[in-house]
Design a protein around this motif. Structure first.
Motif, PDB file in Angstrom:
ATOM      1  N   ALA A  33       0.813  -1.225   0.000  1.00 24.33           N
ATOM      2  CA  ALA A  33       0.000   0.000   0.000  1.00 24.33           C
ATOM      3  C   ALA A  33       0.847   1.276   0.000  1.00 24.33           C
ATOM      4  O   ALA A  33       0.554   2.191  -0.779  1.00 24.33           O
ATOM      5  CB  ALA A  33      -0.987  -0.011   1.161  1.00 24.33           C
ATOM      6  N   THR A  37       0.737   4.422  -2.706  1.00 22.92           N
ATOM      7  CA  THR A  37       0.391   5.793  -2.358  1.00 22.92           C
ATOM      8  C   THR A  37       1.552   6.765  -2.568  1.00 22.92           C
ATOM      9  O   THR A  37       1.325   7.956  -2.763  1.00 22.92           O
ATOM     10  CB  THR A  37      -0.109   5.889  -0.902  1.00 22.92           C
ATOM     11  N   ALA A  40       2.124   8.981  -7.317  1.00 23.37           N
ATOM     12  CA  ALA A  40       0.802   9.440  -7.765  1.00 23.37           C
ATOM     13  C   ALA A  40       0.377   8.833  -9.095  1.00 23.37           C
ATOM     14  O   ALA A  40      -0.809   8.751  -9.384  1.00 23.37           O
ATOM     15  CB  ALA A  40       0.780  10.962  -7.862  1.00 23.37           C
ATOM     16  N   LYS A  75      -7.351  -0.662   0.622  1.00 31.59           N
ATOM     17  CA  LYS A  75      -8.026   0.569   1.044  1.00 31.59           C
ATOM     18  C   LYS A  75      -7.845   0.791   2.547  1.00 31.59           C
ATOM     19  O   LYS A  75      -7.543   1.909   2.981  1.00 31.59           O
ATOM     20  CB  LYS A  75      -9.508   0.463   0.685  1.00 31.59           C
ATOM     21  N   GLY A  78      -4.631   2.295   3.479  1.00 28.49           N
ATOM     22  CA  GLY A  78      -4.377   3.662   3.069  1.00 28.49           C
ATOM     23  C   GLY A  78      -4.323   3.918   1.574  1.00 28.49           C
ATOM     24  O   GLY A  78      -4.108   5.046   1.146  1.00 28.49           O
ATOM     25  N   ALA A  79      -4.510   2.891   0.756  1.00 26.46           N
ATOM     26  CA  ALA A  79      -4.481   3.073  -0.694  1.00 26.46           C
ATOM     27  C   ALA A  79      -5.785   3.695  -1.170  1.00 26.46           C
ATOM     28  O   ALA A  79      -6.848   3.434  -0.612  1.00 26.46           O
ATOM     29  CB  ALA A  79      -4.248   1.731  -1.388  1.00 26.46           C
ATOM     30  N   ASP A  80      -5.697   4.494  -2.215  1.00 27.45           N
ATOM     31  CA  ASP A  80      -6.859   5.144  -2.817  1.00 27.45           C
ATOM     32  C   ASP A  80      -7.586   4.125  -3.698  1.00 27.45           C
ATOM     33  O   ASP A  80      -7.021   3.613  -4.661  1.00 27.45           O
ATOM     34  CB  ASP A  80      -6.403   6.337  -3.643  1.00 27.45           C
ATOM     35  N   ARG A  83      -7.470   4.074  -7.494  1.00 24.29           N
ATOM     36  CA  ARG A  83      -6.261   3.627  -8.189  1.00 24.29           C
ATOM     37  C   ARG A  83      -6.138   2.113  -8.203  1.00 24.29           C
ATOM     38  O   ARG A  83      -5.091   1.570  -8.553  1.00 24.29           O
ATOM     39  CB  ARG A  83      -5.058   4.278  -7.533  1.00 24.29           C
TER      40      ARG A  83
END
Length: 109
Positions: A33, A37, A40, A75, A78-80, A83
């Motif tokens: 993760a 992050t 970008a 998620k 902390g991953a978006d 993406r």
């Protein structure tokens, strides 16, 4: 210990059931993760696998649910979610049990 190469990574998680991440799987996801992050432009694709034994629709759902479980774990680490791409489930013919009960995490640009 999992080494994360942020330029190109493939993580294979062997999952006995949808959402069944073992401690090593959780560590792998948590390790990956930050690499996701930190860049970008980085995205990942997730592909869930299953074998062709039994009902095809149920197997496809199981493979998709495995990938969703990994997406949710990314998620939570902390991953978006935007993406993370869920790819069409794949089937394995023959091979070891772990090959057909896995999710591939592949870094893409």
């Amino acid at each position: 210990e999992l080494e994360v190469n942020p330029r190109s990574i493939a993580v294979l998680l062997a999952l006995a059931c949808a959402g069944c991440l073992s401690k090593p799987d959780v560590v792998a996801v948590r390790t990956f993760a930050p690499a996701l992050t930190a860049d970008a432009g980085r995205k990942v694709s997730l592909t869930g696998y299953t074998d062709k034994t039994g009902n095809a629709d149920a197997n496809e759902k199981l493979a998709r649910d495995r990938a969703v479980g990994v997406r949710d774990a990314l998620k939570a680490a902390g991953a978006d979610e935007a993406r993370v791409e869920l790819r069409k489930p794949e089937f394995v013919i023959g091979g070891a049990e772990a090959e057909s009960r896995r999710v591939d995490i592949i870094a893409v640009r």
